[in-house]
Design an enzyme around this catalytic site. Structure first.
Site: not given
Ligand code: SAH
Length: 502
Positions: A232, A255, A277, A308-310, A338-339, A390, A419
């Site tokens: 995140p 990304d 994107k 980002g995230g997973d 993931t977030a 979202m 986060g």
């Molecule tokens: N693959 C990513 C998600 C991609 S979709 C994952 O696993 O986290 C992108 C959405 O993820 C954002 O619109 C938001 O809702 C969330 N997100 C990603 N990073 C975040 C963060 N640091 N804090 C809060 N929301 C986050």
């Protein structure tokens, strides 16, 4: 002091350890791992040492240390807290020319025990000559995190082929080049992926190709793609494997969401390409990303597709794998935090606290089309946590639909913006005022919504960053960078006063 480094074969050789405490236990454990025949000299032993004596894994001498016990041993370790005894052991060892290590006493020791990174059969040992053991330890930790555990298997595989490689490559430079391709290329990757048989086959194929002068591609030339989850934002939340992939990458396609701190950890000379994107460049489409991966992998580069995230949670990682598979590009996947998981943790929200929830759902409601196809009745159920990925734009509709489908208006929520990052903000409230509170606090992307009974924990269990902006606080608290957003100075003054009171 300049030491001569040495790896000792202690298998079936006698070693004496004087002392029976925790330090002695650690030394003995390492000695047993090297198959030494250990005698411990102490009256009082730790629980584990007692067990080992009872099991016959080590012998015990209870009397006071005697010099002639050193006659049959190859090494002696003095690990007592009694300096006089340690000194006596060291002196006796000196007279009998037995190497001695006195724990934490470089001056009395004739051998030092290094900090070790164990990837058997590969062993990396670090010594500071006794001057800076903490520095050696720090280095050890760094290397520990950099070196994959499959390195041991790689060394074992190299041992299997060593004779043939030596025969085939009489020329030292050519041999080295072959080894390099073996260690950096698909063979190493296959071992990391837990496919040892295929790794051996690939190595044998590369060797046979060289032996018969086949026009095969050298083992290291094939490019590959690693789909890596960057977590995140907090770089501490990267996995070790992600860090290693970043260290090896030639090209990083990342990304927009990936934080600068994470990108800073990548190899200095890796090419970084933002494919977000919304980045406004011409690689903004998914097809564009696919084309870039293909182009760089086909050119023999190690590509990291950093998300980002997973990569598999709302990250289109699945499509990218399908594309790579279809084009026969080797790939691997490194999961990320993931977030939803990160935001929950950093807001103190236990997603499935057993008092409040039986399940958690990861939902995305990015666009109208995705909102229209959601099963709102299922989403509105009680004792269930929703983690909604979202844009903030859809909150009003989400609020309305959930209430229409029976979710109580009093259900707590927490909106977590940025986060795990330094700028993290958490806004709390109830479903009834979700959209309103998001607007009041000008919540922006990236933000994640956690809705459900557990969200109330954000108020009681918060631990990271500034405290949650709960409904009971009247002031609007915004970071300094956004204070200009506030319409007038009196409001700002009131806000600052509220912060000082808090
Ligand atoms: N693959 C990513 C998600 C991609 S979709 C994952 O696993 O986290 C992108 C959405 O993820 C954002 O619109 C938001 O809702 C969330 N997100 C990603 N990073 C975040 C963060 N640091 N804090 C809060 N929301 C986050």
């Amino acid at each position: 002091m300049k030491l001569y480094p040495l790896f000792a074969d202690l298998s079936q050789r006698a070693v004496l350890v004087v002392g029976g405490g925790a330090v002695a236990e650690r030394k003995i454990e390492a000695l047993l791992a090297a198959q030494a025949v250990v005698t411990v000299n102490a009256v009082e032993l730790t629980g584990r040492l007692q067990r080992w004596v009872a099991q016959g894994r080590i012998a015990q001498r209870r009397e006071a240390f005697r010099d002639d016990w050193l006659d049959p041993v190859w090494l002696v370790v003095a690990a007592t807290s009694d300096r006089a005894v340690n000194r006596q052991v060291a002196a006796a060892a000196g007279r009998r020319r037995v190497f001695v290590n006195v724990v934490d006493d470089a001056a009395l020791s004739s051998f030092h025990v290094p900090a070790v990174i164990d990837r058997a059969p590969l062993t990396i040992a670090i010594s500071s000559g006794g001057d800076a053991p903490m520095l050696a330890r720090l280095l050890r930790e760094r290397l520990e995190s950099l070196l994959d555990h499959s390195l041991g298997a790689l060394a074992a595989l190299a041992a299997k082929l060593r004779k043939r490689i030596r025969v085939r490559f009489a020329d030292m430079a050519a041999r080295r080049a072959f080894y390099e391709s073996l260690f950096a290329g698909p063979v190493a990757t296959l071992l990391r992926q837990g496919r040892p048989d295929e790794a051996l086959a690939a190595a044998e194929y590369a060797l046979a190709a060289a032996e018969y002068a086949l026009a095969a591609a050298p083992a290291g030339s094939a490019g590959s793609v690693a789909l890596v989850g960057a977590g995140p934002g907090d770089p501490g939340l990267l996995t070790l494997r992600a860090l290693r992939a970043l260290n090896e990458a030639d090209v990083i396609l990342h990304d927009r969401l990936v934080s600068a701190e994470v990108l800073d950890l990548a190899r200095r000379d890796a090419e970084r390409i933002e494919v977000g994107k919304q980045a406004g460049n011409h690689h903004t489409t998914q097809d564009g990303i696919h084309a870039l991966m293909l182009e760089h992998a086909r050119a023999g580069r190690r590509v990291v597709r950093l998300k980002g995230g997973d990569p598999f949670v709302f990250g289109r990682g699945g499509e990218e794998l399908e594309f790579l598979r279809a084009h026969k590009i080797p790939y691997e996947v490194v999961p990320g935090i993931t977030a939803a998981v990160a935001c929950a943790a950093y807001a103190g929200i236990a997603l499935t606290h057993r008092d409040h929830a039986q399940s958690v759902r990861f939902v995305t409601a990015h666009c109208q089309a995705s909102r229209d196809t959601l099963d709102w009745t299922a989403l509105a159920q009680e004792r269930q946590t929703l983690a909604v990925y979202m844009g903030v734009a859809g909150l009003a509709e989400l609020q309305q639909r959930l209430i229409e489908h029976g979710r109580a208006a009093a259900t707590p929520f927490a909106l977590i913006e940025n986060g795990s990052r330094a700028e993290q903000r958490v806004v709390t409230g109830t479903l009834a005022n979700l959209a309103e509170r998001a607007a009041v606090h000008a919540v922006r992307s990236p933000a994640l919504l956690i809705l459900g009974e557990v969200a109330a924990l954000a108020t009681s269990l918060a631990w990271f960053g500034s405290p949650p902006l709960g409904a009971s606080v009247h002031a609007i608290r915004v970071p300094a960078s956004r204070q200009a957003d506030l319409a007038d100075a009196p409001a700002r003054a009131g806000l600052l006063a509220a912060i000082h009171r808090a």
